[in-house]
Design a protein around this motif. Structure first.
Motif, mmCIF file in Angstrom:
data_model
loop_
_atom_site.group_PDB
_atom_site.id
_atom_site.type_symbol
_atom_site.label_atom_id
_atom_site.label_comp_id
_atom_site.label_asym_id
_atom_site.label_seq_id
_atom_site.Cartn_x
_atom_site.Cartn_y
_atom_site.Cartn_z
ATOM 1 N N LEU A 1 -16.083 9.301 54.793
ATOM 2 C CA LEU A 1 -16.866 10.234 53.962
ATOM 3 C C LEU A 1 -17.836 9.397 53.149
ATOM 4 C CD1 LEU A 1 -13.499 11.340 53.067
ATOM 5 C CD2 LEU A 1 -15.056 13.258 53.287
ATOM 6 N N ALA A 2 -19.064 9.892 52.959
ATOM 7 C CA ALA A 2 -20.022 9.141 52.145
ATOM 8 C C ALA A 2 -20.831 10.102 51.287
ATOM 9 C CB ALA A 2 -20.947 8.323 53.039
ATOM 10 N N VAL A 3 -21.081 9.668 50.055
ATOM 11 C CA VAL A 3 -21.832 10.495 49.088
ATOM 12 C C VAL A 3 -22.732 9.600 48.250
ATOM 13 C CG1 VAL A 3 -20.047 12.284 48.859
ATOM 14 C CG2 VAL A 3 -19.984 10.290 47.359
ATOM 15 N N ASN A 4 -23.706 10.225 47.608
ATOM 16 C CA ASN A 4 -24.512 9.493 46.626
ATOM 17 C C ASN A 4 -24.115 9.819 45.200
ATOM 18 O OD1 ASN A 4 -26.148 7.662 47.944
ATOM 19 N ND2 ASN A 4 -27.581 9.270 48.608
ATOM 20 N N ASP A 5 -23.547 11.019 45.010
ATOM 21 C CA ASP A 5 -23.135 11.444 43.676
ATOM 22 C C ASP A 5 -21.734 10.875 43.406
ATOM 23 O OD1 ASP A 5 -22.023 12.788 41.534
ATOM 24 O OD2 ASP A 5 -22.881 14.726 42.078
ATOM 25 N N LEU A 6 -21.654 9.932 42.455
ATOM 26 C CA LEU A 6 -20.382 9.246 42.228
ATOM 27 C C LEU A 6 -19.300 10.172 41.682
ATOM 28 C CD1 LEU A 6 -21.694 5.828 40.890
ATOM 29 C CD2 LEU A 6 -20.653 6.299 43.116
ATOM 30 N N SER A 7 -19.698 11.204 40.939
ATOM 31 C CA SER A 7 -18.653 12.122 40.442
ATOM 32 C C SER A 7 -18.088 12.934 41.607
ATOM 33 C CB SER A 7 -19.187 13.030 39.332
ATOM 34 O OG SER A 7 -20.235 13.824 39.814
ATOM 35 N N LEU A 8 -18.937 13.252 42.558
ATOM 36 C CA LEU A 8 -18.448 13.932 43.758
ATOM 37 C C LEU A 8 -17.531 12.992 44.545
ATOM 38 C CD1 LEU A 8 -18.490 16.280 45.790
ATOM 39 C CD2 LEU A 8 -20.685 15.417 46.655
ATOM 40 N N GLY A 9 -17.909 11.719 44.609
ATOM 41 C CA GLY A 9 -17.064 10.732 45.291
ATOM 42 C C GLY A 9 -15.677 10.678 44.673
ATOM 43 N N GLU A 10 -15.636 10.757 43.347
ATOM 44 C CA GLU A 10 -14.340 10.703 42.673
ATOM 45 C C GLU A 10 -13.527 11.966 42.956
ATOM 46 O OE1 GLU A 10 -11.708 8.336 40.389
ATOM 47 O OE2 GLU A 10 -13.382 8.016 41.716
ATOM 48 N N ARG A 11 -14.211 13.088 43.080
ATOM 49 C CA ARG A 11 -13.489 14.335 43.402
ATOM 50 C C ARG A 11 -12.936 14.292 44.831
ATOM 51 N NH1 ARG A 11 -17.545 18.702 42.855
ATOM 52 N NH2 ARG A 11 -15.819 20.141 43.207
ATOM 53 N N LEU A 12 -13.615 13.537 45.709
ATOM 54 C CA LEU A 12 -13.101 13.397 47.075
ATOM 55 C C LEU A 12 -11.965 12.367 47.127
ATOM 56 C CD1 LEU A 12 -16.520 13.426 48.983
ATOM 57 C CD2 LEU A 12 -14.768 15.212 49.066
ATOM 58 N N TYR A 13 -12.057 11.365 46.259
ATOM 59 C CA TYR A 13 -10.984 10.362 46.211
ATOM 60 C C TYR A 13 -9.658 10.999 45.774
ATOM 61 C CZ TYR A 13 -8.019 6.723 44.251
ATOM 62 O OH TYR A 13 -6.946 5.948 43.942
ATOM 63 N N PHE A 14 -9.754 11.982 44.875
ATOM 64 C CA PHE A 14 -8.537 12.584 44.313
ATOM 65 C C PHE A 14 -7.588 13.093 45.410
ATOM 66 C CE2 PHE A 14 -5.937 15.947 42.631
ATOM 67 C CZ PHE A 14 -5.441 15.411 41.453
ATOM 68 N N PRO A 15 -8.038 13.972 46.332
ATOM 69 C CA PRO A 15 -7.088 14.440 47.357
ATOM 70 C C PRO A 15 -6.650 13.342 48.324
ATOM 71 C CG PRO A 15 -9.278 15.382 47.717
ATOM 72 C CD PRO A 15 -9.316 14.684 46.385
ATOM 73 N N ILE A 16 -7.475 12.304 48.479
ATOM 74 C CA ILE A 16 -7.068 11.215 49.385
ATOM 75 C C ILE A 16 -5.845 10.510 48.797
ATOM 76 C CG2 ILE A 16 -7.764 8.983 50.366
ATOM 77 C CD1 ILE A 16 -10.645 10.062 50.434
ATOM 78 N N ASN A 17 -5.923 10.212 47.508
ATOM 79 C CA ASN A 17 -4.785 9.568 46.850
ATOM 80 C C ASN A 17 -3.614 10.535 46.738
ATOM 81 O OD1 ASN A 17 -3.352 7.616 45.319
ATOM 82 N ND2 ASN A 17 -3.871 8.778 43.472
#
Ligand SMILES: Cc1ncc(COP(=O)(O)O)c(C=O)c1O
Ligand SMILES: N[C@@H](CCSC[C@H](N)C(=O)O)C(=O)O
Length: 429
Positions: free
Chosen positions: A243-259
């Protein structure tokens, strides 16, 4: 969708796009966050051409290992009782995975990349942003597995899914509204979707193209995801999703379910993917040029071929306006399911197999294999003929591939022999 459309909101966390706010100490519910691997920092120096960027990596390895070590460890010792190390547990983060994520962010022109256990896991992570009532607008030519996951969510998760012909933007406009939380296509559609709902997330499956041929983030997408099982790795020796994004807050929201769910890519598979991606350009160049020759061969003998590298493809111009190549997957029709089956079974070099993007060439019947999870009625409605044969072209010698195919076409009775050679049975209809 929720009346507020909050499921896919870019601003739910109240975070701006700054790195500082994107990596808060607490999660959206106010709970302590586990150590999150440092954000990707891909653009630290000069940008080289992609062939160079694919193989060039910056590493801070203590011994300057030229191949990133495999940190095959589930846990990491902390220096104090209160933790605080960059890594504590591999589900939350692992140095081999972080190295790969930074490398991928660089080649995907993204601020942050995340790697997970499969392409489907990547789509699953994205759909965790949705809430019951959210609406998803997507194509009617989806990969079978993506269709299956979205159908499951619409049946069990209260998500409304609209499948439309995304080659006709006006059809997409008909279903766009402020309820549209997520959409799949670029770039005209991205603009319209953001106009209809600024919080809408435009999410693109770039598996067929790879970052070598297309950068959806540069065309207005918010999220790009890919199956790393295919071109990125190239050898069918691992499953992965990116998954790749430019918006870092969106990146963090995607990291949450991964962890939270534990679908991050394992250290060994991260290492394998890192190794594979370095040869993406040489592989894709060869695969694509082989695919072009094979598509022209089939079309010249009267077969109806679907390949965006052919001028006859209805979206030839549109495709070329966005992408730097046509890729290496094509399909053709024979007019008869039994004939198609005989072709597939007569081929020798072409392995009967699902998937694509591998160095080996593959042949398959999508309606029975990769797209079997879409029911027959829906397949028919979506103009997916049962006799369709898919060719996923590898790096072998193209003359050998064409010879093998020619022999299979003749042996299966798919062609009429004549003084000039042979022509597809369907050509004379
Ligand atoms: C276009 C496309 N997207 C996503 C996927 C899912 O990837 P994976 O098999 O790695 O889960 C696939 C194939 O499976 C695919 O063909
Ligand atoms: N049995 C699998 C089929 C996977 S298809 C893999 C690939 N995306 C392709 O297009 O060939 C399943 O049920 O998912």
């Amino acid at each position: 969708m929720s009346a507020s459309g909050s499921g896919a909101s870019n601003s739910d966390a109240g975070a701006s796009s700054s790195v500082k706010k994107a990596f808060p100490q607490v999660d959206l519910q106010g709970n302590d966050l586990p150590p999150s691997p440092a954000p990707s920092s891909p653009h630290t120096g000069r940008r080289y051409n992609i062939a160079t960027e694919l193989v060039y990596t910056d590493s801070n390895d203590q011994y300057n290992a030229s191949s990133v070590p495999i940190y095959q460890s589930a846990t990491f010792k902390q220096s104090s009782g209160s933790g605080g190390g960059e890594y504590d547990y591999t589900r939350s983060g692992n140095p081999t995975r972080t190295h790969l994520e930074r490398h991928l962010a660089k080649i995907m022109s993204a601020q942050r990349a995340l790697v997970v256990s499969s392409g489907m896991a990547a789509l699953d992570v994205i759909t965790r942003l949705l809430r019951p009532g959210d609406e998803v607008v997507t194509g009617d030519d989806l990969y079978g597995g993506s269709h299956r996951l979205l159908k499951y969510l619409s049946t069990n998760g209260g998500i409304v899914v609209h499948h439309v012909d995304t080659t006709q933007p006006e059809k997409v406009m008909e279903v766009l509204s402020e309820k549209t939380a997520m959409i799949v296509d670029i770039p005209k559609i991205a603009t319209a979707a953001h106009e209809a709902n600024p919080k809408c997330l435009v999410s693109v499956d770039n598996t067929m193209m790879s970052p070598l041929l297309l950068n959806p983030l540069e065309l207005g997408a918010d999220i790009v995801y890919e199956s790393g099982t295919k071109y990125l790795s190239g050898h069918h020796d691992l499953m992965a999703g990116v998954l790749a994004v430019n918006d870092l807050s969106l990146g963090e929201r995607l990291y949450f379910p991964i962890n939270a769910s534990g679908c991050g890519l394992s250290p060994f598979d991260s290492w394998l993917l890192m190794r594979g991606v370095k040869t993406l350009k040489v592989r894709m160049d060869q695969q694509q040029s082989n695919a072009q020759r094979i598509a022209e061969f089939l079309e010249s003998h009267g077969f109806k071929v679907r390949y965006p590298g052919l001028r006859s493809h209805p979206q030839y111009e549109l495709h070329n306006s966005m992408a730097r190549g046509a890729g290496a997957v094509l399909s053709f029709e024979t007019g008869d399911v039994d004939v198609s089956e005989r072709i597939v079974e007569s081929a020798k070099i072409w392995a009967i197999s699902v998937s694509f993007g591998c160095v080996n060439s593959l042949i398959s019947m999508p309606c029975r294999m990769s797209h079997a999870s879409i029911d027959a009625k829906t397949r028919a409605e979506r103009a997916m003929p049962e006799d369709l044969i898919r060719l996923c072209v590898g790096i072998e010698d193209v003359d050998d591939l064409i010879d093998d195919l020619r022999r299979a076409l003749v042996q299966s009775g798919a062609v009429n022999m004549n003084l000039d050679g042979f022509t597809a049975n369907t050509a004379s209809e």
